[in-house]
Enzyme design. Structure first.
Site, PDB file in Angstrom:
ATOM      1  N   LYS A 274       0.914  -1.102  -0.278  1.00 32.28           N
ATOM      2  CA  LYS A 274      -0.025   0.139   0.058  1.00 32.28           C
ATOM      3  C   LYS A 274       0.806   1.233   0.113  1.00 32.28           C
ATOM      4  O   LYS A 274       1.950   1.328   0.330  1.00 32.28           O
ATOM      5  CB  LYS A 274      -0.937   0.077   1.278  1.00 32.28           C
ATOM      6  CG  LYS A 274      -1.942  -1.197   1.258  1.00 32.28           C
ATOM      7  CD  LYS A 274      -2.761  -1.101   2.655  1.00 32.28           C
ATOM      8  CE  LYS A 274      -3.745  -2.102   2.681  1.00 32.28           C
ATOM      9  NZ  LYS A 274      -4.800  -1.867   1.851  1.00 32.28           N
ATOM     10  N   ARG A 348     -10.251 -11.654   1.042  1.00 26.76           N
ATOM     11  CA  ARG A 348     -11.178 -12.734   0.504  1.00 26.76           C
ATOM     12  C   ARG A 348     -10.449 -14.070   0.276  1.00 26.76           C
ATOM     13  O   ARG A 348     -11.106 -15.285   0.440  1.00 26.76           O
ATOM     14  CB  ARG A 348     -11.519 -12.368  -1.147  1.00 26.76           C
ATOM     15  CG  ARG A 348     -10.116 -12.138  -1.848  1.00 26.76           C
ATOM     16  CD  ARG A 348     -10.308 -11.437  -3.240  1.00 26.76           C
ATOM     17  NE  ARG A 348     -10.694 -10.057  -2.814  1.00 26.76           N
ATOM     18  CZ  ARG A 348     -10.857  -9.238  -3.836  1.00 26.76           C
ATOM     19  NH1 ARG A 348     -11.246  -9.317  -5.266  1.00 26.76           N
ATOM     20  NH2 ARG A 348     -10.924  -7.931  -3.325  1.00 26.76           N
TER      21      ARG A 348
END
Length: 500
Positions: A274, A348
């Site tokens: 990030k 996920r």
């Protein structure tokens, strides 16, 4: 911790450091709400005039202090705004927020009485819960705690008629509120203190305290079991992953619910790192697991006649020489393979393992909760979570229940055409990325691939409301909010009632 109780004493006779009343915006100025009658009488009918002189309008979120006149045992009157005046009663969420504002305003006070409009048990519960949530403060790392201590005791004033129901309502508010504050503590804890192993230990301690069955799969058990998603995401960290099962069973239960929570205790993005400005609050990426954990404990404390099993998928997503790389293929629990195109789409992956494992126990419904996608924040903002499901009725039920519980949500679709982008991998069954547009829906579709055929499942993407970065409002503090806990608990209650 703030103590909470109910009293049928009159507002004028109860001894307290502060007496809280509600006021609203009427067509001709400020209007005292039900519960403020004794205070208005003590002010010789000029309460509205006094408050108006002090600048009060009755707007939601407003709080104005006034020294008590003769005739009141409390030393101070605090008038909190309820918004627009309502002839047919004030909404439960308006009461929660007003009580929360009062509790925040009265930090440092030893005892406060809440004389807000609370005739019914539901209204008493709303005032009690709002007060308890509003009194929350996280001061673990500050030398002075967090400035002023939270209000020491809140007393909810209720009518004598129905006092037994009022007492039960306050007890429910305490159970739910304390577990929500537990979830907030977990979210606010620094990631150097909260990692998969320490989170699992907290769950084990709570299980021992409340009589819950807790099972922890460490990295060796996960390897033996073939949990490729959890191992792949956690492989780059010095803190290995865990899968924690927290189970509450009731002897009269006729239904079983499985709640699955994403528990990324810190998300750097992994190799797909990030950028600066996007990783400072990533300790909150375990808010889904915190919500699930809190909901299971609350279900036990409330004695709900339904079995509830929480699955906490815990990992730390870090870059290193052992981290999963873009292009790697993971063999997930259950056998499907996933090509990882972006290691920052990690939630996920851990959820997929946990959903398959939860499904093996054949629950009636699976609900997963996750701070899953920035796309959902772009779609719904910072205060609303998305609800997706493979069952239209369940999706609408959860949306309605969230509203009843005071949480903002919105039903979202799972468009079949968005599935194609995930299934075009030339080397694996799926990829963990699909089309960029509709990213929140793509993530939901990915999770759906791991739901057993015939199973009923829903997905709550709480990326927006899980962590509040702005100024406190109502009963919502800065930091962790415990988003989705009330929705999960209310759904468990409704399921228990429907099967009774």
């Amino acid at each position: 911790m703030t103590a909470l109780s109910v009293s049928t004493s009159s507002a004028a006779s109860l001894r307290a450091d502060a007496l809280v009343i509600g006021v609203a915006k009427g067509p001709k100025g400020i209007v005292p709400a039900p519960g403020a009658e004794a205070v208005n009488e003590a002010f010789e009918g000029k309460l509205a005039e006094v408050l108006t002189t002090l600048g009060a309008t009755g707007a939601e979120g407003e709080a104005v202090k006034v020294p008590s006149p003769a005739g009141l045992k409390a030393a101070l009157v605090l008038a909190v705004g309820l918004g627009e005046a309502a002839e047919d009663g004030y909404g439960l969420e308006a009461l929660r927020r007003a009580a929360g504002v009062a509790a925040r305003t009265l930090a440092g006070t030893k005892k406060a009485a809440l004389a807000l409009p609370a005739e019914s048990a539901d209204e008493v519960e709303a005032v009690a819960l709002g007060g308890l949530l509003g009194s929350y403060a996280f001061g673990t790392y500050k030398a002075d705690g967090n400035g002023k201590e939270p209000v020491g005791e809140l007393v909810v004033l209720a009518p004598r008629k129905g006092s037994k129901d009022a007492k039960a309502a306050v007890e429910r508010a305490v159970a739910v509120g304390e577990e929500m504050n537990r979830a907030r503590d977990l979210v606010n804890t620094a990631p150097n203190d909260l990692n998969p192993k320490s989170f699992a230990a907290i769950a084990q301690a709570a299980g021992k305290e409340h009589g819950l069955k807790v099972e922890v799969l460490d990295e060796k058990a996960l390897t033996k079991g073939g949990f490729g998603g959890l191992l792949g995401v956690g492989g780059g960290s010095a803190n290995p992953p865990r899968l924690v099962k927290v189970a509450y069973t009731h002897p009269k239960a006729k239904a079983t619910l499985a709640f699955v929570g994403k528990g990324i205790t810190y998300d750097s993005g992994g190799i797909s790192l990030k950028p600066a400005g996007h990783n400072e609050t990533m300790k909150c990426d375990m808010a889904g697991a915190a919500a699930v954990f809190a909901a299971v404990v609350a279900a036990k404390r409330l004695g709900l006649a339904v079995n509830v099993t929480g699955w906490l998928a815990l990992a730390e997503n870090m870059p290193s020489g052992t981290a999963t790389r873009p292009g790697d293929v993971l063999r997930m629990y259950g056998g499907k393979t996933v090509e990882v195109l972006n290691t920052d789409a990690e939630g996920r992956l851990v959820l997929a393992d946990a959903i398959v494992r939860a499904g093996e126990e054949n629950p009636d419904v699976i609900v997963d909760v996750a701070t899953l996608t920035g796309a959902m924040v772009m779609a719904l903002g910072n205060r609303t979570f998305g609800v997706m499901s493979n069952n239209d009725e369940l999706r609408e039920t959860l949306h309605a229940i969230a509203g009843e519980a005071g949480e903002q949500s919105w039903p979202m679709p799972l468009p079949a055409d968005l599935r194609k982008g995930m299934t075009e991998s030339t080397i694996a069954d799926l990829s963990n990325m699909g089309e960029r547009m509709g990213g929140g829906l793509v993530a939901g579709l990915f999770l759906k691939e791991f739901v057993a055929e015939g199973a009923t499942w829903a997905h709550l993407d709480i990326a927006g409301p899980a962590f509040h970065e702005g100024a406190p409002f109502g009963y919502t503090p800065k930091g962790g909010t415990a988003s989705a806990v009330r929705t999960l608990v209310r759904y468990a209650e409704q399921t228990a009632a429907a099967k009774a």
